[in-house]
Design an enzyme around this catalytic site. Structure first.
Site, mmCIF file in Angstrom:
data_model
loop_
_atom_site.group_PDB
_atom_site.id
_atom_site.type_symbol
_atom_site.label_atom_id
_atom_site.label_comp_id
_atom_site.label_asym_id
_atom_site.label_seq_id
_atom_site.Cartn_x
_atom_site.Cartn_y
_atom_site.Cartn_z
ATOM 1 N N ARG A 33 0.439 -10.750 8.768
ATOM 2 C CA ARG A 33 -0.486 -11.888 8.621
ATOM 3 C C ARG A 33 0.250 -13.220 8.692
ATOM 4 O O ARG A 33 -0.265 -14.200 9.220
ATOM 5 C CB ARG A 33 -1.265 -11.749 7.308
ATOM 6 C CG ARG A 33 -2.341 -10.636 7.376
ATOM 7 C CD ARG A 33 -2.728 -10.167 5.998
ATOM 8 N NE ARG A 33 -3.857 -9.242 5.978
ATOM 9 C CZ ARG A 33 -3.793 -7.939 6.244
ATOM 10 N NH1 ARG A 33 -2.632 -7.375 6.582
ATOM 11 N NH2 ARG A 33 -4.880 -7.177 6.189
ATOM 12 N N GLN A 176 -8.208 -3.856 7.657
ATOM 13 C CA GLN A 176 -7.929 -4.219 9.050
ATOM 14 C C GLN A 176 -9.198 -4.714 9.727
ATOM 15 O O GLN A 176 -9.184 -5.709 10.456
ATOM 16 C CB GLN A 176 -7.359 -3.025 9.810
ATOM 17 C CG GLN A 176 -5.978 -2.624 9.310
ATOM 18 C CD GLN A 176 -5.449 -1.367 9.973
ATOM 19 O OE1 GLN A 176 -6.104 -0.774 10.831
ATOM 20 N NE2 GLN A 176 -4.262 -0.945 9.574
ATOM 21 N N ASP A 326 -2.524 4.048 1.250
ATOM 22 C CA ASP A 326 -1.295 4.481 1.933
ATOM 23 C C ASP A 326 -0.403 5.338 1.038
ATOM 24 O O ASP A 326 0.622 5.851 1.494
ATOM 25 C CB ASP A 326 -0.517 3.258 2.426
ATOM 26 C CG ASP A 326 -1.239 2.562 3.573
ATOM 27 O OD1 ASP A 326 -2.029 3.215 4.269
ATOM 28 O OD2 ASP A 326 -1.018 1.349 3.750
ATOM 29 N N ARG A 357 -3.528 12.310 7.779
ATOM 30 C CA ARG A 357 -2.608 12.494 6.646
ATOM 31 C C ARG A 357 -3.040 13.608 5.706
ATOM 32 O O ARG A 357 -2.202 14.158 4.983
ATOM 33 C CB ARG A 357 -2.430 11.166 5.887
ATOM 34 C CG ARG A 357 -1.583 10.184 6.668
ATOM 35 C CD ARG A 357 -1.368 8.874 5.966
ATOM 36 N NE ARG A 357 -0.349 8.102 6.684
ATOM 37 C CZ ARG A 357 -0.152 6.799 6.534
ATOM 38 N NH1 ARG A 357 -0.894 6.112 5.691
ATOM 39 N NH2 ARG A 357 0.797 6.181 7.218
ATOM 40 N N ARG A 402 5.066 7.446 6.702
ATOM 41 C CA ARG A 402 4.819 7.814 5.304
ATOM 42 C C ARG A 402 4.827 9.335 5.101
ATOM 43 O O ARG A 402 5.158 9.820 4.020
ATOM 44 C CB ARG A 402 3.509 7.203 4.818
ATOM 45 C CG ARG A 402 3.539 5.679 4.888
ATOM 46 C CD ARG A 402 2.501 5.025 4.012
ATOM 47 N NE ARG A 402 2.213 3.672 4.472
ATOM 48 C CZ ARG A 402 3.008 2.608 4.299
ATOM 49 N NH1 ARG A 402 4.148 2.736 3.654
ATOM 50 N NH2 ARG A 402 2.665 1.424 4.764
#
Ligand code: S3P
Length: 448
Positions: A33, A176, A326, A357, A402
């Protein structure tokens, strides 16, 4: 399964107590950003503590392609000479956002209300991810998207020459999507309104205000109503990027499950839209103290002192999901080392991240001997207690940083080593992961 040309197989082994100070890098969300808002301001924005992970470097390159001057002065220290709201030039080549969904979606928003076109692509992971969630609201401004089936990259976005302001209710909890609409609203006349039913990370709102935009947030029964007044002149800023709580999650969780550990992770964001993991860990019995609470770069932060703890499984409240979205992969590793069952519901957004995930963690944990249940929106981990996970598997990272880091954390406590087929994606968000973990005493190596 890596999908990368040069996969780096990595292995983590049972390690002694982790000790020391873990200086994690700058926040990825805030770094993207800062570059984009710097590019949309007239004059020079200075950034310190910028995350120099590949995702952010790709956004820096993209901002240059749209006409901003982006210069690195030293570690984490950057300047951006912006072109102003509506000042983007048409890029001469394809914009490659690499692995970054945040990068591509925010950049699409930032150019969607300018009379230019840009073609976007990314790596094999990003080319699988849905872009319709941003191009649908951007079409309401008058932008047109031409992509592959299912709204996939590569995709050309033709910006609106005569944009309309928009009122948009986000259909899924996504910072997002919210941010793409707000960034597009910058160059539309009048007021653009985004309504989110559940609060998601609010860095765009904070930073837009910091750069001088008129933006209000109202908590109403229908959700958070964010109203942005279009066509402001953004004023360049000095941005000090705080450290990334999503990166801090890895040494924090490792220290909790490696017996005898005692570490400090300084300056971790306590922004309530980001700190769900820490709340969850404390509910599981984690010994974490939050020391020296203060403000850094417009964000509340604290130094976390983390000591190894006996943890018990819990039911994670679904309404907390957005504030720790996340962190579920590494939480599922912690859950495998807890006693009892950890139930994670309301997590279907995990299926459209850098990888699916839920599937990636379920398959890898099963390969390491952990019992899992899952459905479209749920992941349930049956804990085996400290030292109870057999390990001894090579887990697929699916081009997902991740996932790779989560299985390497598991390898520090499993009975047999745990490998990941490709640790190279770790560089997208946490380029110093290996050195930082080694400094604490973790045994994580690249396979020869
Ligand atoms: C991000 C928002 C989240 C998060 C991602 C970063 C951001 O994605 O998973 O890592 O910076 O806005 P969604 O908006 O898809 O939930």
């Amino acid at each position: 399964m890596s999908g990368h040309d040069n996969p780096i197989k990595m292995t983590a082994r049972k390690s002694g107590p982790l000790k020391g100070v873990a200086d994690v890098p700058g926040d990825k969300s805030i770094s993207h950003r800062a570059l984009i808002l710097g590019a949309l301001s007239v004059g020079e924005t200075r950034v310190t503590g910028l995350l120099e992970g590949q995702d952010v470097l790709d956004t820096a390159k993209a901002m240059r392609a749209f006409g901003a001057e982006v210069v690195r002065h030293g570690a984490g220290s950057w300047s951006i000479h912006g072109v102003g709201v509506g000042g983007f030039a048409e890029p001469a080549d394809v914009i490659d956002c690499g692995n970054s969904g945040t990068g591509v979606r925010l950049i699409m928003g930032s150019m969607a209300t300018s009379p230019i076109s840009a073609t976007f692509t990314g790596d094999a992971s990003l080319r699988k991810r849905p872009m319709g969630r941003v191009t649908d609201p951007l079409a309401l401004f008058g932008a047109r998207a031409y992509g592959r089936k299912g709204g996939r990259l590569p995709m050309t976005l033709v910006g609106a020459a005569d944009p309309m302001p928009v009122r948009y209710v986000t259909p899924m909890p996504s910072a997002q999507v919210k941010s793409a609409v707000l960034l597009a609203g910058l160059n539309a006349p009048g007021q653009t309104v985004v309504i989110e039913r559940e609060a998601t990370r609010d860095h765009s709102e904070r930073m837009l205000r910091g750069f001088g935009a008129e933006l209000t947030v109202e908590d109403a029964p229908e959700g958070r109503i964010i109203t942005l007044t279009g066509q402001p002149e953004l004023r360049p800023q000095s941005v000090a990027v705080p450290r990334d709580p999503s990166s801090a999650a890895f040494p924090v969780c490792a220290a909790l499950i490696v017996e005898g550990s005692d570490i400090v992770v300084p300056g971790v964001s306590q922004n309530p839209t980001r700190n769900g993991l820490f709340t969850t860990l404390v509910e599981m019995g984690a010994d974490i103290t939050f020391e020296n609470p203060r403000e850094e770069g417009g964000e509340p932060v604290a130094d976390l002192r983390v000591r190894a703890s006996a943890l018990r499984g819990i039911e994670v409240p679904p309404e907390r999901a957005a504030s720790m979205i996340d962190e579920y992969p590494v939480l599922s590793v912690v859950a495998a080392c807890a006693t009892g069952t950890t139930v994670m519901r309301g997590v279907k957004e995990l299926r459209v991240k850098e990888s699916d995930r839920i599937d990636a963690m379920a398959r890898g944990l099963e390969a390491c001997g952990v019992r899992i249940e899952e459905d479209e929106d749920t992941l349930i981990v049956h804990g085996m207690g400290l030292g109870g996970v057999p390990g001894g598997a090579t887990c697929a990272s699916h081009i997902d940083h991740r996932i790779a880091m989560s299985f390497l954390v598991l390898g520090l406590v499993a009975q047999k080593p745990v490998s990941v087929d490709d640790g190279s994606p770790i560089a997208t968000s946490f380029p110093v992961f290996e050195g930082l973990m080694a400094g604490l005493g973790a045994q994580i190596d690249r396979d020869a």
